[in-house]
Design a protein around this motif. Structure first.
Motif, PDB file in Angstrom:
ATOM      1  N   ASP A 215      11.362  -3.841 -10.437  1.00  0.00           N
ATOM      2  CA  ASP A 215      10.606  -2.599 -10.624  1.00  0.00           C
ATOM      3  C   ASP A 215      11.007  -1.989 -11.967  1.00  0.00           C
ATOM      4  O   ASP A 215      12.111  -1.452 -12.105  1.00  0.00           O
ATOM      5  N   ASP A 220       5.277  -1.095 -16.560  1.00  0.00           N
ATOM      6  CA  ASP A 220       4.714  -1.532 -15.284  1.00  0.00           C
ATOM      7  C   ASP A 220       4.108  -2.929 -15.358  1.00  0.00           C
ATOM      8  O   ASP A 220       3.967  -3.596 -14.327  1.00  0.00           O
ATOM      9  N   ASN A 223       6.287  -5.544 -13.596  1.00  0.00           N
ATOM     10  CA  ASN A 223       6.669  -5.431 -12.192  1.00  0.00           C
ATOM     11  C   ASN A 223       6.269  -6.704 -11.448  1.00  0.00           C
ATOM     12  O   ASN A 223       5.132  -7.181 -11.579  1.00  0.00           O
TER      13      ASN A 223
END
Length: 386
Positions: A215, A220, A223
């Motif tokens: 994470d 992002d 991820n």
């Protein structure tokens, strides 16, 4: 794990392998019944001809390293605890702005509730500064990691079947200025379960499942979730060898649909062959996905290390090691082949004092522009205790 962090740990392993199997027989200070304090000190002087690991405009320096370690240990009838702190201070005589001190704090605990139930816990904090790496053109990479984890084992040591249930949580944070490297900051949650079944007095087959969640704090795009399934065998002192071999398949699924899924074979093998009590050969090899760097979504890495430890006399020993790392950067055009050779000689001058000589050569043959390099390190070290 980022490329630079992965290489840093590899360099640490190779440096350790370059020293002999002999070690200082440290004496402890008894503080109370079952409680002991053990200090050690390592001082080294080394010459590094390319401490930034760059292809051109190399910088070299003599480096003085002072590394004290303090360990507090406690033992009970069915439990053991250890708290360790070490500081590694590097002084660059040709580049004082690169002087730095790394800090390492670890805690371990082991408990045996009964013959069938055992628990091992660990936690750590590491504050590190690196002179080698992509971003050193701006400033050294500065980061810290924090982790906590443990393994619960069900099944008696003599039982035919056992199972390990493990979990680990780690945070990676960079402390560079102007948010440099912030895109690499992440939290990692790993779960692992291993089932063992004894097929011979000293041999077990195993089945292992892994689930790791990455994470990222701000990036992002990276991820992802890694799932691995392996099978293999572990053995102890069978025909003068000890080791574990695991083979299987790994899948890395990204949250970002534009990247999708990566998959491939994975393995982990570690074995030691001891043809004589004074001579040991070791093989460690691994293939799997590492976290991305330099624009890559992930890096498929294959690493193999061969080493030979030999005791020439009661006080004199040597180690020779060779490591080959192949890195295939996914979703960008880049492949690296890193070769590292190390040789070390250790003389146990006194029970409390070891003297070591070492040399390490590393070379990266990369097809990416300005990523290849050669590096030589020569070192003299002294390790002392009470």
């Amino acid at each position: 794990m980022s490329k630079k962090l992965h290489i840093s740990l590899l360099a640490l392993a190779v440096t350790a392998a370059s020293s002999s199997a002999l070690a200082v027989e440290a004496m402890s200070i008894k503080l109370a019944d079952g409680l002991e304090f053990t200090p050690t000190l390592k001082v080294s002087e080394s010459y590094d001809d390319n401490f930034r690991e760059v292809e051109s405009n190399e910088e070299s320096s003599w480096i003085t390293t002072i590394a004290p370690t303090f360990t507090l240990g406690a033992e009970g009838r069915k439990s053991a605890y250890k708290l360790s702190y070490s500081a590694v201070s590097d002084t660059f005589h040709s580049s004082h702005e690169d002087n730095n001190t790394d800090h390492h704090l670890t805690a371990d605990a082991g408990m045996e509730f009964n013959d069938r139930n055992r628990l091992k816990l660990n936690a750590g904090y590491h504050d590190v500064e690196e002179t080698a790496g992509l971003d050193q053109k701006l400033e050294n990479d500065m980061y810290n990691t924090k982790n906590v984890g443990g393994v619960y084992t069900f099944g008696a040591e003599s039982a035919r079947a056992q199972i390990d249930l493990g979990a680990n949580y780690e945070e990676l944070r960079y402390t560079n200025s102007n948010r440099l490297n912030a895109d690499k900051e992440r939290d990692t949650t790993a779960l692992k379960s291993t089932f063992y079944y004894r097929v011979a007095p000293k041999t077990k087959v195993l089945l292992e499942g892994r689930h790791t969640d990455y994470d990222y704090v701000s990036n992002d795009r990276l991820n992802s979730t890694n799932i691995g399934l392996l099978t293999g065998v572990t053995w102890e002192a069978t025909a003068k060898t000890t080791g574990t071999a695991k083979f299987g398949h790994e899948k890395k699924d990204f949250d970002d649909s534009s990247i999708g899924e990566k998959s491939g074979g994975m393995w982990e093998v570690g074995a030691t062959w001891e043809p004589r009590t004074y001579s040991r050969f070791s093989l460690n090899t691994r293939q799997g996905f590492d976290e991305g760097d330099s624009g890559a979504s992930t890096i498929k890495t294959q690493t193999t290390t061969l080493s030979w430890n030999h005791d020439w006399a009661e006080r004199l020993s040597s180690n020779v090691s060779y490591t080959r790392m192949d890195q295939d950067y996914q979703d960008i055009e880049r492949e690296d082949q890193i070769d590292t050779f190390g040789i070390g000689l250790t003389y146990e001058m006194r029970r409390w004092l070891d003297v070591g000589l070492g040399y390490k050569y590393s070379e990266n043959d990369s097809d990416a522009a300005n990523e290849s390099y050669e590096r030589n390190i020569y070192a003299l070290s002294f390790t002392a205790s009470l």
